[in-house]
Design an enzyme around this catalytic site. Structure first.
Site, PDB file in Angstrom:
ATOM      1  N   TYR A 123     -59.796 -21.263 -51.174  1.00 33.25           N
ATOM      2  CA  TYR A 123     -59.293 -22.026 -49.851  1.00 33.25           C
ATOM      3  C   TYR A 123     -57.220 -20.913 -50.455  1.00 33.25           C
ATOM      4  O   TYR A 123     -56.811 -21.641 -50.088  1.00 33.25           O
ATOM      5  CB  TYR A 123     -58.695 -22.645 -50.964  1.00 33.25           C
ATOM      6  N   LYS A 172     -73.288 -20.600 -57.132  1.00 31.53           N
ATOM      7  CA  LYS A 172     -74.093 -20.505 -56.221  1.00 31.53           C
ATOM      8  C   LYS A 172     -75.017 -19.216 -56.135  1.00 31.53           C
ATOM      9  O   LYS A 172     -74.775 -18.311 -54.834  1.00 31.53           O
ATOM     10  CB  LYS A 172     -73.939 -20.509 -54.359  1.00 31.53           C
ATOM     11  N   ASP A 205     -76.339 -26.760 -54.533  1.00 37.11           N
ATOM     12  CA  ASP A 205     -77.619 -28.097 -54.021  1.00 37.11           C
ATOM     13  C   ASP A 205     -78.393 -28.549 -54.404  1.00 37.11           C
ATOM     14  O   ASP A 205     -78.303 -30.242 -54.215  1.00 37.11           O
ATOM     15  CB  ASP A 205     -78.443 -26.933 -52.497  1.00 37.11           C
ATOM     16  N   ASP A 229     -64.356 -29.134 -54.888  1.00 37.73           N
ATOM     17  CA  ASP A 229     -63.848 -30.455 -53.491  1.00 37.73           C
ATOM     18  C   ASP A 229     -64.835 -31.377 -53.051  1.00 37.73           C
ATOM     19  O   ASP A 229     -64.807 -32.864 -52.796  1.00 37.73           O
ATOM     20  CB  ASP A 229     -63.282 -29.333 -52.757  1.00 37.73           C
TER      21      ASP A 229
END
Ligand code: NAD
Length: 335
Positions: A123, A172, A205, A229
């Site tokens: 972002y 991740k 995930d 988010d």
């Protein structure tokens, strides 16, 4: 008397902001609002989506209540929401998801806090096409050790202060070995300092699946900007939708309170938007201002109106809804 910047926003923003202000004032807190325009209305008026006087106002008051602001998709001006977070270094985005009795949703008794890093990674706006033909584009997501440490510490301190039991770091790092790896390394190190809390980490995930099949196993969740988010919208879906999900953007020198949802152009101007998320953001703001009694009063009035289900908006009672303003009036009557 508190002086607070009010940014009504666009789309459904002005109508839910009007209701939120009425509810907060009815709780008896003395506030001098400084109302300023940002986003689409500011472009019309000042040719600038984030005029200097908006920044000056927040710098002075240090606290803002903000309606949603539209960001054009794919092109056009950059997100004013992101610009505000960057300008005031509002590094911690706190997004609670609590179940409300009376809301038809998949689970009861959800009580999750998502703490999202709010200033770094994808972002930060470091992105471009790599050639004039636009054959490829890249976005660079920078994760720093200091940025990771302050958000992870914020999450652990939040957990301690609010008598929570567990902090789950979401990442991740199996694929994003550097950015994800750095975030995870810092989380594990900071976690060692908080032996009173359970520390765990999960790959994003798997986390998304676990949150859908067994959300009760989680408590405080801390993660990087993009995952935060997405997972916070997921968690608001678990408790009955975006109309009930508030958020706080906290920095060292300023704080901006807003709904998790956006400007909802599909329902703007119809008096059908649920004002609860912004009202509950107002509750978070009152707690930040140490106006706990007023915050409690508003929160229980919102819960009571939702539980009863007779004076709620279409998203909560499609068969027999009331309008945005009428739901606000019902909340005030309940206080
Ligand atoms: P959205 O959150 O505005 O709407 C998603 C869906 O939820 C829509 O169907 C909408 O009608 C519904 N919804 C949202 N708020 C609701 C409410 N209070 N009551 C009832 N239903 C509600 O998401 P979007 O449509 O993807 O985004 C619209 C615009 O908002 C975009 O320009 C986006 O960039 C912006 N946005 C702003 C913020 C912010 O100001 N912080 C946050 C998210 C999105």
């Amino acid at each position: 008397m508190h002086k607070i910047t009010l940014i009504p926003g666009d789309g459904i923003g002005p109508s839910i902001a009007e209701v939120a202000v009425k509810v907060i004032e009815a709780a008896g807190v003395k506030i001098e609002w400084e109302t300023v325009e940002a986003g689409l209305p500011a472009i019309d008026r000042y040719k600038d989506p984030l005029p200097q006087h908006v920044l000056d106002s927040v710098r002075l008051t240090k606290v803002a209540l903000k309606g949603p602001l539209t960001t054009p998709v794919g092109s056009g001006f950059r997100s004013v929401n992101v610009a505000l977070r960057k300008e005031f270094d509002l590094y911690a985005n706190v997004r609670p998801a609590h179940s409300f009795e009376g809301v038809a949703s998949r689970y009861a008794n959800i009580d999750l806090i998502i703490i999202r890093e709010n200033t770094e990674e994808f972002y930060a706006g470091i992105e471009h096409y790599i050639d004039p033909q636009r054959s490829a584009a890249e976005t660079i997501g920078v994760v720093t050790r200091s940025g990771s440490e302050r958000i992870i510490r914020y999450a652990y301190e939040y957990a301690r202060k609010h008598h929570r039991k567990k902090v789950t770091t979401v990442h991740k790092a199996n694929i994003l070995k550097y950015t994800g790896g750095l975030f995870l390394e810092v989380a594990r190190k900071v976690g060692e300092e908080y032996a009173d809390l359970i520390t765990e980490d999960k790959i994003v995930d798997n986390m998304a699946m676990q949150m859908v099949i067994n959300p009760h196993q989680f408590d405080v969740i801390v993660t990087t900007n993009l995952f935060g988010d997405i997972l916070s919208d997921l968690s608001s879906g678990l408790v009955g939708g975006l109309g009930l999900a508030p958020g706080a953007n906290i920095g060292y020198d300023a704080a901006i309170f807003e709904a998790v949802h956006g400007s909802a152009p599909d329902i703007a101007g119809k008096n059908i938007a649920n004002p609860s998320a912004l009202i509950l953001a107002g509750v978070m703001m009152l707690r930040h201002l140490e106006e706990d009694a007023a915050a409690d009063r508003i929160e229980s009035a919102v819960a009571s109106v939702i539980r009863e289900g007779r004076s709620v908006t279409r998203d909560l009672n499609p068969g027999s809804p009331v309008g945005t303003r009428e739901m606000g009036d019902a909340i005030i009557a309940r206080m």
